[in-house]
Every structure is written in C-alpha cells, then in structure tokens.
Scaffold this active site. Structure first.
Site, PDB file in Angstrom:
ATOM      1  CE  LYS A   1      -3.936   1.973   2.569  1.00  0.00           C
ATOM      2  NZ  LYS A   1      -4.826   1.760   3.737  1.00  0.00           N
TER       3      LYS A   1
ATOM      4  CB  SER B   1      -8.008   3.519   2.541  1.00  0.00           C
ATOM      5  OG  SER B   1      -7.231   2.966   3.596  1.00  0.00           O
TER       6      SER B   1
ATOM      7  CB  SER C   1      -8.413   0.715   5.522  1.00  0.00           C
ATOM      8  OG  SER C   1      -9.153   1.907   5.602  1.00  0.00           O
TER       9      SER C   1
END
Length: 504
Positions: free
Chosen positions: A87, A162, A186
C-alpha cells in the site's frame, strides 16, 4: 538459476506458501517468480489499475539475492521469492510514497518501514506500490488523486478502501500477497469486496514505524492474501524478530500463527451479537453469510453463544470523531515547505502554506482535517472529543465482558457487497461501509475477514469477520481456516483474470 522441473503454471495458481516452498525446494527460482508476477501486472493492471508504481528493478534485485542465497546454501526466510505489493502509505527506499495524494506526488522514500523491511528480510520480493484512498481517507479507493481502482470481479464496482489497490492486486492474481493498513476497516472491507482474506492484527502487534500516519491510536498494518495460510505465514514473518524499538506502541508477539491453523474447534465458544444482525442497512446476502458460517462452525464442534455489545451501535460515531481529530494532528506537518506539493510564486509564507494545502489535498482529506480542527477547538472539544473517548472506554468494556462468555465473535464484515463506482455520493453513505469494522480499531483487538462465496443477489464476493480478544490473534487463524475449508474458496482469483498473463 532456472527451476529443475519447469511448472507450466500461472502466477495466480500459486499461493505465497506454495511459492516459498517451491523456492526453498529449488523447484522454482525467485527470479522466475518475480518476472511472472511483473508480467501478470503488465497483462492485467490496465483494467484493474491496482498499482501506482512498479518497482521492477528492486524486485529483480531482491529475487536475484534470494537465488544467490539458495546457490550458496544460506538460510532463506519464510517468504523466499514471494511477490509482495505494498500500500502506498508504506515507505520503501527506492520508491515514491504518495499516499495517493498530490501533496506527496514527488516524494521519494528516504527509508523503509519496519514492517516492509521485515518481510524483505524474510525473502519477499517487492513488486510495487498499490493505489489507495488519499491518505487512507475512504472506503472505495475513489478518492485517490491519480485514478480509481476497479474490482476484479466487476470492473464497474469499487474494490473497497482504503487498501483497495492491495485487495484488487491479490484478487486479480497479480500478486499472491499484499500489505495494507487498517484504521477503521481499510484491510477487511476491501478484502470482503474483492473476495480475499484480510487480517487486522491487534493494535501494537506490527510496527507502524515508516507508515504515513492517519489515526495513530487506531491503525495497524496487516496482510491480504488468497488463503488463510498465507496470512498466517506473513504474520509469522512480520513478528519474527520481536519488538521494534522505533515504535513505542509495538510489543513482542510470539510467531505461532501457522501453528494455530489446524487447531480443532471442538468446545470453542463463538459469540454472535443478535442486535447487529437486525441493523438497518445489512443486506440479506451478508446476513445469510453469517448464518451459513454459524452452521459450518457448529458442524465442526463449536458452540454458538449469544452476547451483547450494548454500545457498539455508537462505535461509528465515536470513530468519526477520534479519527478526524488524529488525522488533523498528523497531517498538520504537510505544509508544502519541507516536502510535498508547493504552490509556486507566493511571497507570503502563510498564504503559500494555505494554498499548498488547499490544492495539494483532495476533497475528502480536506473534509476530515477541517472536521478534526473543529472538533478540537475550545468549547467543542468537551462536547465531542472527550465523550468519544469515554465511549471508547465503554465499548472496550463491552468487548471484555463479551469475551468472558466466548472465545471469539462472528459478525458481518460489511453491510453490503461492493457498490458501483460513483454510487455513493454522500460522505455519510460511504462512512456506513465501516459499520461492522470500526469497533475493532477502537478497541484494538484482532479481526480477520474471510470469504464465504458469492452473494445470491449481487453475484459479488461476500465475507464474514471474526474478532478475538486483544493479542489472542492466533485463534482467529483456525476459525478462518475452518470457514475456508467449508467454502472451498481458498486461492480463488476473479474469473476474468485467472490465467491471463504471467505464465511461469
């Protein structure tokens, strides 16, 4: 080094565990696996758009080093040769770390996050940085400043957020393993939307040093993969060296996640929260997934115990006070002076900073910082922030009492399956996607989302979630694997991407 017995398989047909085993056994070379993953990304990511940046050179360097160690007879790590996506809020030296924001468009990492460094030391191959909601503010990956990501099961739908890019990359078979961060769901929410396994460890289990901060008392780094065994292997790799001195909240955790996988369920008490199953907004297919998981657990010897979490319905309200307040504090450092987006040709420092922040941050990032600034002002603080922290204590006490009656909780991961891009226009509608996940971040306990199959109505992946007492995360592995065995979902790749490029 070439493999002794060539395997005509696609990268998406191998789990992280299988790759590591094959590399250890010299059946595959790390370099061949790295090239296959990069080829799969090239073939598939034009549609999925899971990545913001590829790190092919770093990947091949790491793979070559793994092959050199094999040839030299040196010890290999737990993740030898396993392609890993990161990420884009996780620092990796040699890459950009943008948090999917214009504010950090040109920022290059000057060091590597401890969690990333640990996986690299265990032999993982870093193939690139994945898309996300800007600064992790969102539940769809639509707030990225660069482009949205798409759900591999239906390219008209969001992958969640996210950590949407990480989940999509795994579901599309581009990589077997990815890291995400979870501040209010997330990791687990996009894992559910994309039909992969997502694990948020107990707060403090994994070092946050080198993770761009959003909510410092809430967030935790964790893995996403297509099998529970891969998640367990990654967790053992993450905690292998003990406590990180660079993170004051980190504590030593015993690396015994893989050992917990095959633990029997006989006699385990699994708590369900009846009032959660009756909440408005919970879809029928998500409700049915929980009921099916309940039956599968009972069939394997577990006992279902009704429990109550009296204050859980207020968890999302507490989260959206605490989270924005911490975000406002953490993002105050982005002033466009030391690094980040800078508005040019401004003579006054204050005006330059204001314009840099106004143009460098996207709409959702501005919204949450403004909300946090308001909630922390004199007079307002006592009305909202202090009561939210009191509520946090009450929710934690509710969990403690529940875990006196049960060993783990079973609940939905999300209230519905993946929605279409642009479908949720109001921020409050988007926030509702975190309905069943935020409580785990507030309390700090571990939680894992595991796929149950496809919803009867939407045809999209649907999952359930297990939560356990703080620092009793290993138990969640056996529960998740029990579900995985019952559903026969392990290793599933979105059909339209299965076998499309990246051949070994």
């Amino acid at each position: 080094m070439s493999c002794t017995t060539p395997l005509p398989l696609n990268i998406d047909q191998l789990s992280a565990t299988e790759i590591a085993h094959a590399v250890h056994a010299k059946e595959l070379s790390a370099t061949e696996v790295a090239k296959a993953s990069l080829a799969a990304i090239e073939a598939r990511d034009g549609k999925v758009q899971a990545f913001l940046e590829l790190s092919a050179e770093l990947a091949l360097e790491a793979a070559h080093e793994t092959d050199r160690r094999i040839a030299a007879g040196e010890d290999l790590g737990l993740l030898a040769g396993v392609p890993l996506a990161l990420k884009d809020n996780l620092q990796l030296l040699g890459t950009h770390t943008t948090c999917a924001s214009l504010m950090l468009k040109d920022y290059q990492s000057v060091y590597t996050a401890s969690c990333v460094a640990q996986l690299l030391a265990e032999g993982a191959t870093p193939v690139g940085k994945t898309n996300m909601d800007e600064f992790a503010f969102g539940s769809s990956s639509e707030s990225s400043a660069y482009h949205p990501s798409y759900n591999p099961w239906d390219l008209q739908r969001v992958p969640g957020g996210s950590s949407g890019g990480s989940a999509a990359a795994v579901a599309a078979g581009e990589v077997p393993l990815a890291l995400g961060s979870d501040t209010g769901g997330s990791i687990r929410q996009p894992a559910s939307f994309c039909g992969v396994v997502g694990f948020k460890p107990s707060y403090g289990s994994v070092s946050r040093y080198g993770v761009v901060a959003f909510g410092s008392s809430l967030e935790q780094v964790g893995p996403l993969a297509r099998t529970v065994a891969d998640v367990a292997l990654t967790m053992d790799a993450l905690v292998h060296t003990g406590r990180d001195p660079f993170d004051a909240t980190n504590r030593a955790v015993k690396p015994s996640f893989c050992a917990a996988l095959d633990q029997p369920l006989e006699g385990l008490r699994i708590g369900i929260v009846p009032k959660l199953m009756e909440l408005e907004g919970l879809s029928a297919e998500c409700q049915q997934a929980v009921l099916l998981a309940q039956k599968q657990l009972e069939d394997q010897g577990a006992h279902i115990v009704p429990v109550d979490l009296p204050h859980i319905s207020a968890a999302i309200a507490a989260y959206y006070v605490i989270g924005p307040c911490e975000a406002f504090s953490n993002l105050a450092r982005f002033d466009g002076v030391r690094y980040g987006y800078q508005e040019a040709d401004q003579k006054l420092f204050a005006r330059q900073t204001a314009l840099s922040r106004a143009h460098g941050f996207g709409k959702e990032a501005r919204r949450r910082q403004l909300l946090g600034a308001y909630l922390l002002t004199s007079g307002v603080y006592d009305q909202y922030y202090y009561p939210a922290q009191q509520l946090r204590t009450l929710i934690s006490q509710d969990y403690e009492r529940a875990f006196e009656r049960c060993d783990a909780l079973l609940l939905p991961t999300v209230p519905r399956t993946a929605f279409r891009l642009g479908e949720l226009e109001k921020p409050t509608e988007m926030y509702a996607a975190d309905l069943f996940t935020v409580s785990s971040n507030i309390v700090g306990n571990g939680s894992i989302s595991v796929p149950m199959g496809l919803g009867a109505d939407s045809g999209m992946p649907v999952s359930v979630q297990f939560q356990g007492p703080v620092f009793a995360d290993q138990r969640l592995m056996s529960l998740a694997q029990a579900i995985e065995r019952s559903t026969n979902w392990a290793g599933t790749v979105a059909p339209q991407f299965a076998g499309k490029g990246g051949e070994l």
